[in-house]
Design an enzyme around this catalytic site. Structure first.
Site, short mmCIF file in Angstrom:
data_model
loop_
_atom_site.label_atom_id
_atom_site.label_comp_id
_atom_site.label_asym_id
_atom_site.label_seq_id
_atom_site.Cartn_x
_atom_site.Cartn_y
_atom_site.Cartn_z
N ASP A 226 22.43 39.27 63.60
CA ASP A 226 22.68 38.10 62.58
C ASP A 226 22.55 36.84 63.16
O ASP A 226 23.45 36.43 63.98
CB ASP A 226 23.60 38.67 61.59
N LYS B 213 18.31 38.11 62.49
CA LYS B 213 17.83 38.57 61.20
C LYS B 213 18.53 37.41 60.39
O LYS B 213 19.63 37.09 60.88
CB LYS B 213 18.66 39.75 60.72
N ASP C 228 26.80 40.14 60.70
CA ASP C 228 27.75 39.15 60.80
C ASP C 228 28.83 39.73 59.48
O ASP C 228 30.09 39.22 59.20
CB ASP C 228 27.44 37.88 60.13
N SER C 229 28.70 41.05 59.31
CA SER C 229 29.77 41.77 58.57
C SER C 229 30.97 41.66 59.40
O SER C 229 32.12 42.11 58.98
CB SER C 229 29.17 43.11 58.19
N GLU D 276 18.91 35.69 56.50
CA GLU D 276 19.20 35.76 54.88
C GLU D 276 18.40 34.77 54.19
O GLU D 276 18.48 33.56 54.66
CB GLU D 276 20.67 36.06 54.48
N GLU E 281 19.18 44.34 50.00
CA GLU E 281 20.50 44.85 49.78
C GLU E 281 20.83 44.65 48.44
O GLU E 281 20.61 43.61 47.61
CB GLU E 281 21.33 43.73 50.47
#
Ligand code: KIV
Length: 278
Positions: free
Chosen positions: A85, A115, A46-47, A117, A184
Site C-alpha cells: 500500500d 496499491k 496500511d491497515s 486509494e 471495498e
C-alpha cells in the site's frame, strides 16, 4: 512450490474464472505461513496502522513503516505476489512525488506492485507510476484513508450519485493501467455491474460474491483483532483464544515447575563450574 503468481496470473485467473485469494500480511513469519498455505497474493496493507500499531485509522502510517513491513513480508513470500500500500500523503501532493515513493516501495521494500486509494482524480498519477514500470492495483469504494471525508467507515455506493462515481472510477482506473482493483464495502449488485463492465480483476472486501477474488485483513479472519468488527468479516478461527490458552498453560507450567524440563536445558561439565572464581 506452485507457479509464481504474477500480475499476468491475475488476468489469467479472471479469464478462467478462477477466484484470486489475497490476504494482508505485515511480518515474515505470517507471510511464510500464508504463502505456504497457497494464498495467491499478499497485501502489505496500511491497515497495519490499526491492527499492528493500534491506531484508530490508517492515516498516520508512513512510507518508512510500509518499507519496513514490506521487506519482512517479501522475505517470507515465495509464490504469492507482494502488493504494498502507498500510505496517506505519499501520492497526494504531486505526480512526481508519487512516482518516487512508489519506486521506493519497489526498490527498498521489494514490492512487486503498489496499491493506492482513489479513482478518476488519481488516473494521471497511476498512469505515470505504471509508465515507470511499477504495476498498480487500484482501490475504490470505501477507501479507509478518506475516513474523515466519509464521516466513518461506512458503506459507499448506495445512492445513484455515489454508485455512478464508483463505476466511473473503475473505468478510469482500468484506462489508466491498473492490473486489478480492490472494491471495498459496496452493495453487491454494484460490484456485479463493475465486474461485468471492466476487463481487469475485481478483488472484493465487503463487496459480495460477484468478484474475481477476495481480500481480508489477516488479523480479522484469524480472529486476532477485536477492536473493530466490520459486518463483512468472517472469523475462520479464533486465534486469540488459542493464544490465551497457550499463554495460560505456559504460566501454569512455570509456576508448577513442569517447564522448563531437562530436554529444554543446556549442560556444562561440572569441572568447569568448579573452576570458576566466585
Ligand atoms: O490496508 C488494507 O489492509 C487494505 C485492505 C482492507 C484491502 O487496503
Amino acid at each position: 512450490m506452485n507457479k509464481k503468481f504474477t500480475i499476468k496470473s491475475f488476468q489469467e485467473a479472471k479469464e478462467k474464472k478462477q477466484p484470486i485469494s489475497m490476504l494482508t500480511s505485515y511480518d515474515y513469519s505470517m507471510a511464510k505461513i500464508l504463502d505456504e498455505s497457497g494464498v495467491d497474493s499478499l497485501l502489505v496493507g496500511d491497515s497495519l496502522g490499526m491492527v499492528f500499531q493500534g491506531n484508530n485509522s490508517t492515516i498516520s502510517v508512513t512510507l518508512n513503516d510500509m518499507i519496513y513491513h514490506a521487506k519482512a513480508v517479501n522475505r517470507g513470500a515465495k509464490r504469492a505476489l507482494v502488493v504494498v500500500d502507498m500510505p496517506f500523503m505519499s501520492y497526494h501532493v504531486s505526480v512526481e512525488e508519487a512516482v518516487r515513493n512508489a519506486g521506493r516501495l519497489m526498490k527498498e521494500g521489494g514490492a512487486e506492485a503498489v496499491k493506492l486509494e482513489g479513482g478518476t482524480e488519481y488516473a494521471e498519477t497511476i498512469r505515470q507510476i505504471v509508465r515507470a514500470q511499477i504495476p498498480v492495483m487500484g482501490h475504490i469504494g470505501m477507501t479507509p484513508q478518506s475516513v474523515h471525508m466519509f464521516g466513518g467507515f461506512t458503506v459507499q455506493g448506495k445512492s445513484l450519485t455515489q454508485a455512478q462515481k464508483i463505476l466511473d472510477d473503475a473505468k478510469a482506473l482500468e484506462k489508466a493501467g491498473v492490473f486489478a482493483i480492490v472494491l471495498e464495502c459496496v452493495p453487491e449488485l454494484l460490484t456485479k455491474l463493475i465486474s461485468e463492465t471492466v476487463n481487469i480483476p475485481i478483488i472484493g472486501i465487503g463487496a459480495g460474491k460477484y468478484c474475481d477474488g477476495q481480500v481480508l485483513v489477516v488479523n480479522d479472519m484469524l480472529g486476532m483483532f477485536s477492536d473493530f468488527a466490520p459486518k463483512f468479516v468472517k472469523q475462520f478461527t479464533h486465534l486469540s483464544s488459542h493464544i490465551e490458552k497457550a499463554v495460560k498453560t505456559y504460566i501454569d507450567e512455570m509456576n508448577s515447575g513442569s517447564f522448563p524440563l531437562q530436554e529444554h536445558t543446556f549442560t556444562i561439565d561440572e569441572e568447569v563450574i568448579n573452576k570458576l572464581t566466585k
